[in-house]
Design an enzyme around this catalytic site. Structure first.
Site, mmCIF file in Angstrom:
data_model
loop_
_atom_site.group_PDB
_atom_site.id
_atom_site.type_symbol
_atom_site.label_atom_id
_atom_site.label_comp_id
_atom_site.label_asym_id
_atom_site.label_seq_id
_atom_site.Cartn_x
_atom_site.Cartn_y
_atom_site.Cartn_z
ATOM 1 N N PRO A 2 2.628 -6.100 -19.825
ATOM 2 C CA PRO A 2 1.850 -5.456 -18.756
ATOM 3 C C PRO A 2 2.445 -5.740 -17.385
ATOM 4 O O PRO A 2 2.890 -6.845 -17.104
ATOM 5 C CB PRO A 2 0.465 -6.101 -18.904
ATOM 6 C CG PRO A 2 0.411 -6.555 -20.314
ATOM 7 C CD PRO A 2 1.805 -6.977 -20.655
ATOM 8 N N GLU A 3 2.481 -4.699 -16.551
ATOM 9 C CA GLU A 3 2.980 -4.836 -15.195
ATOM 10 C C GLU A 3 1.796 -4.800 -14.230
ATOM 11 O O GLU A 3 0.633 -4.816 -14.646
ATOM 12 C CB GLU A 3 3.991 -3.728 -14.911
ATOM 13 C CG GLU A 3 5.185 -3.760 -15.864
ATOM 14 C CD GLU A 3 6.208 -2.674 -15.588
ATOM 15 O OE1 GLU A 3 6.295 -2.204 -14.438
ATOM 16 O OE2 GLU A 3 6.933 -2.280 -16.521
#
Length: 293
Positions: A2-3
């Site tokens: 996840p960013e």
């Protein structure tokens, strides 16, 4: 992994049920995630009120009334499930369902309001750690982080200064968390495309000889802001494991212009190029060689 948009989406989902609420009890259903839980982990959480639910780069930060901060990282497959009533709901049917195996429910927060917040992580690359607020700057996962790309302090001058003198590629510089915090492979590819800048371009070209930001830097900052805000609005991108706290997928993957679009026609108006993929610093880079210079 996840960013920033995915983590920010989760933060916004947790905030209404956790911020301002007291933690009645906590269950840790195993002794570790990526790292072992601190021996006093549960004791330092139970009875505390979460006075703020924040984010720094890809880390969730729950500020406690005790003065401690609970750091939470989603890892590769971590997700939170919020139950406000008797049963949780995960509306819709998706290609990549969130893990239904409750054996992967590793941490459960029982809030005094009656809400239950569960952290599920099949791969166990996530982690949780409690740190005194006064020691945050020295924490290894926070030390040396660059500016937040959506903060008021992040502009073309700041980005140019962070890239000045760097002989590495522009893409590698943007992935360096010391230059700008929270960006990852997906959004760097998308931002570079929107700015019409080659991922192979030398990072130092964002600064003029005087040190002032070049037009490239201004275009890139605008593109970063646009991509991140659109992704957050869409609930992030779901390629494998990312879920919002409601159980829904993020939808920004349907708006990708280059990422995972290899051999498709370039979407830039008037461009006759084709999206290509190559390996850069061990990661897949997607770009249009025709209009990204």
């Amino acid at each position: 992994m996840p960013e920033l948009p995915e983590v920010e989406t989760v933060r916004r989902g947790l905030q209404p049920v956790m911020e301002g609420q007291r933690i009645a009890s906590v269950e840790t259903r195993r002794h570790n995630l990526r790292f072992p839980f601190q021996k006093d982990f549960v004791g330092r959480l139970e009875g505390q009120t979460i006075v703020g639910m924040g984010r720094r780069a890809k880390l969730l930060m729950a500020e406690l009334s005790s003065g401690d901060v609970l750091l939470m990282h989603l890892g590769m497959s971590g997700s939170f499930r919020v139950v406000k009533h008797a049963a949780a709901t995960s509306p819709g049917h998706f290609h990549h369902e969130r893990s239904a195996d409750r054996a992967h429910d590793h941490v459960v927060f029982h809030m005094a309001s009656g809400a239950i917040v569960t952290f599920n992580d099949p791969r166990r690359f996530g982690y949780m750690k409690i740190v005194p607020h006064s020691e945050l700057e020295a924490e290894s996962f926070l030390r040396g982080l660059g500016p937040e790309p959506l903060s008021n302090s992040f502009d073309a001058a700041v980005l140019a200064a962070g890239c000045a003198g760097k002989k590495t590629s522009l893409k590698a510089a943007l992935l360096d968390q010391r230059v700008v915090a929270g960006l990852g492979n997906i959004y760097v590819c998308e931002a570079l495309f929107r700015a019409h800048l080659s991922p192979k371009r030398q990072a130092s070209t964002l600064a003029l000889r005087s040190g002032a930001p070049s037009d490239h830097a201004r275009r890139l900052v605008d593109a970063i802001h646009t991509v991140l805000n659109l992704a957050i609005e869409a609930g992030g991108s779901s390629l494998r494991d990312h879920r919002q706290t409601t159980g829904e997928l993020g939808y920004f993957q349907h708006s990708f212009r280059v990422y995972d679009r290899e051999d498709e026609k370039c979407p830039t108006k008037g461009c006759k190029g084709t999206i290509k993929r190559f390996t850069q610093n061990g990661r897949s880079t997607f770009w249009c060689p025709t209009c990204q210079k």
